[in-house]
Scaffold this active site. Sequence first.
Site, PDB file in Angstrom:
ATOM      1  N   HIS A 140      -7.193  10.648   5.399  1.00 21.00           N
ATOM      2  CA  HIS A 140      -8.433  10.287   5.834  1.00 21.00           C
ATOM      3  C   HIS A 140      -9.556  11.401   6.128  1.00 21.00           C
ATOM      4  O   HIS A 140      -9.623  11.680   7.417  1.00 21.00           O
ATOM      5  CB  HIS A 140      -8.404   9.283   7.048  1.00 21.00           C
ATOM      6  CG  HIS A 140      -7.394   8.200   6.811  1.00 21.00           C
ATOM      7  ND1 HIS A 140      -6.211   7.905   7.216  1.00 21.00           N
ATOM      8  CD2 HIS A 140      -7.805   6.954   5.861  1.00 21.00           C
ATOM      9  CE1 HIS A 140      -5.766   6.753   6.755  1.00 21.00           C
ATOM     10  NE2 HIS A 140      -6.736   6.077   5.865  1.00 21.00           N
ATOM     11  N   ASP A 193       0.905  -1.243   0.154  1.00 24.70           N
ATOM     12  CA  ASP A 193       0.022   0.015  -0.036  1.00 24.70           C
ATOM     13  C   ASP A 193       1.022   1.191   0.049  1.00 24.70           C
ATOM     14  O   ASP A 193       1.729   1.488   0.745  1.00 24.70           O
ATOM     15  CB  ASP A 193      -0.949   0.060   1.208  1.00 24.70           C
ATOM     16  CG  ASP A 193      -2.039   1.043   1.315  1.00 24.70           C
ATOM     17  OD1 ASP A 193      -1.975   1.997   0.488  1.00 24.70           O
ATOM     18  OD2 ASP A 193      -3.178   0.667   1.784  1.00 24.70           O
ATOM     19  N   GLU A 230     -10.971   0.700  -1.262  1.00 28.69           N
ATOM     20  CA  GLU A 230     -10.091  -0.187  -0.683  1.00 28.69           C
ATOM     21  C   GLU A 230     -10.750  -1.568  -0.227  1.00 28.69           C
ATOM     22  O   GLU A 230     -10.957  -1.788   0.885  1.00 28.69           O
ATOM     23  CB  GLU A 230      -8.992   0.188   0.301  1.00 28.69           C
ATOM     24  CG  GLU A 230      -9.298   1.182   1.209  1.00 28.69           C
ATOM     25  CD  GLU A 230      -8.201   1.634   1.991  1.00 28.69           C
ATOM     26  OE1 GLU A 230      -6.885   0.602   2.234  1.00 28.69           O
ATOM     27  OE2 GLU A 230      -8.142   2.908   2.322  1.00 28.69           O
ATOM     28  N   HIS A 235     -12.126   5.844   1.962  1.00 32.77           N
ATOM     29  CA  HIS A 235     -12.042   7.363   2.528  1.00 32.77           C
ATOM     30  C   HIS A 235     -11.990   8.465   1.717  1.00 32.77           C
ATOM     31  O   HIS A 235     -11.240   8.348   0.578  1.00 32.77           O
ATOM     32  CB  HIS A 235     -10.950   7.456   3.642  1.00 32.77           C
ATOM     33  CG  HIS A 235      -9.489   7.075   3.277  1.00 32.77           C
ATOM     34  ND1 HIS A 235      -8.718   7.614   2.659  1.00 32.77           N
ATOM     35  CD2 HIS A 235      -9.361   5.805   2.977  1.00 32.77           C
ATOM     36  CE1 HIS A 235      -7.807   7.019   2.285  1.00 32.77           C
ATOM     37  NE2 HIS A 235      -7.999   5.657   2.387  1.00 32.77           N
ATOM     38  N   ASP A 290      -3.384   7.325  -3.364  1.00 36.89           N
ATOM     39  CA  ASP A 290      -3.456   5.959  -2.121  1.00 36.89           C
ATOM     40  C   ASP A 290      -3.805   5.049  -3.048  1.00 36.89           C
ATOM     41  O   ASP A 290      -4.981   4.855  -3.696  1.00 36.89           O
ATOM     42  CB  ASP A 290      -4.426   6.689  -1.098  1.00 36.89           C
ATOM     43  CG  ASP A 290      -4.546   5.522  -0.008  1.00 36.89           C
ATOM     44  OD1 ASP A 290      -3.640   4.457  -0.203  1.00 36.89           O
ATOM     45  OD2 ASP A 290      -5.337   5.679   0.917  1.00 36.89           O
ATOM     46  N   GLU A 324      -6.601  -1.305  -3.886  1.00 38.47           N
ATOM     47  CA  GLU A 324      -6.869   0.235  -3.689  1.00 38.47           C
ATOM     48  C   GLU A 324      -6.800   0.954  -4.852  1.00 38.47           C
ATOM     49  O   GLU A 324      -5.661   1.055  -5.528  1.00 38.47           O
ATOM     50  CB  GLU A 324      -6.379   0.488  -2.433  1.00 38.47           C
ATOM     51  CG  GLU A 324      -6.908   2.105  -2.158  1.00 38.47           C
ATOM     52  CD  GLU A 324      -5.937   2.630  -0.886  1.00 38.47           C
ATOM     53  OE1 GLU A 324      -5.037   1.730  -0.385  1.00 38.47           O
ATOM     54  OE2 GLU A 324      -6.758   3.578  -0.360  1.00 38.47           O
TER      55      GLU A 324
END
Length: 292
Positions: free
Chosen positions: A160, A81, A185, A152, A92, A278
Amino acid sequence: MYDEYRKAGEITKVVKKEVELLLKEGTKVLEIAEFVENRIKSLGGELAFPCNISINEIAAHYSPPIYDETMLHRGDYVKVDLGSHINGYIADTAFTVKIGEEKDDMIRASEEALENAISMIKAGVNTSDIGAKIEETIKSYGFKPIENLNGHRLAQNDLHADVTIPNIATDEGYILKDGEVFAIEPFSTNGAGRVIDEDKVFIFKYLVNRPIRLGLARKVLADIRRNYPDLPFAERWLSKKFPGRKLDFALKTLMRNGIIYNYNVLRDEKRGSITQKEHTVIIRKDGCEVTT
Ligand code: MN
Ligand code: MN
């Protein structure tokens, strides 16, 4: 702003492709994390958070400390990640491989859940319906979604932000708006479908300034406030500036005083294995743009 989101995303695409070569039996997770982070920087990005390399029953938040000797083994489910940012606009993204083996159904379950979520996303869609789609897809493979991990919203220098995207159907949702940016994700597991905190902590985030007496803790805090005022940072990054065992004690002092937040390592409650996929997306009226 969207160009910066896109540029951050392009960097992660390059790094994801390159890091795959390292994902084989015998590679140290420390080598992987250092490669990812150095490469993001050499491509002109900044680090949105420490590279997470979470193996098997670990869902997230494992970023190797500087002394880590952990190696990859055949059959491990390895989740990488990674996040870059340009001027605070974050990409992300994460993927899973099984070391030395072909992609299997538990990896496919998370991938297809994400694909299905992305194909239904556009302005006006309720996040609860996205969660329901993710849950349904993962269950169709015979696995469980992890119910207490979420996608998020992203905002400038905010990994976040307020709103979450669930991985299960929920009672109340949020209506997505044109132009918003989200990380989605899904996680699939053959275990409990819930993660719990382990005691280990390798990733932190600065919260609030408070007077602190201990000399080293004060120095570490000054460094954190200067270099990582908004986004998560790794113990490993500080180990390069504050060598020795006292760093651990300084970080514990800052945690105890509520000055920094600790992202504990998360694992499946029943120690089942976990896969994750993700992407970051920009919400549009008629769909979404995947940046990563
Ligand atoms: Mn991520
Ligand atoms: Mn994320």
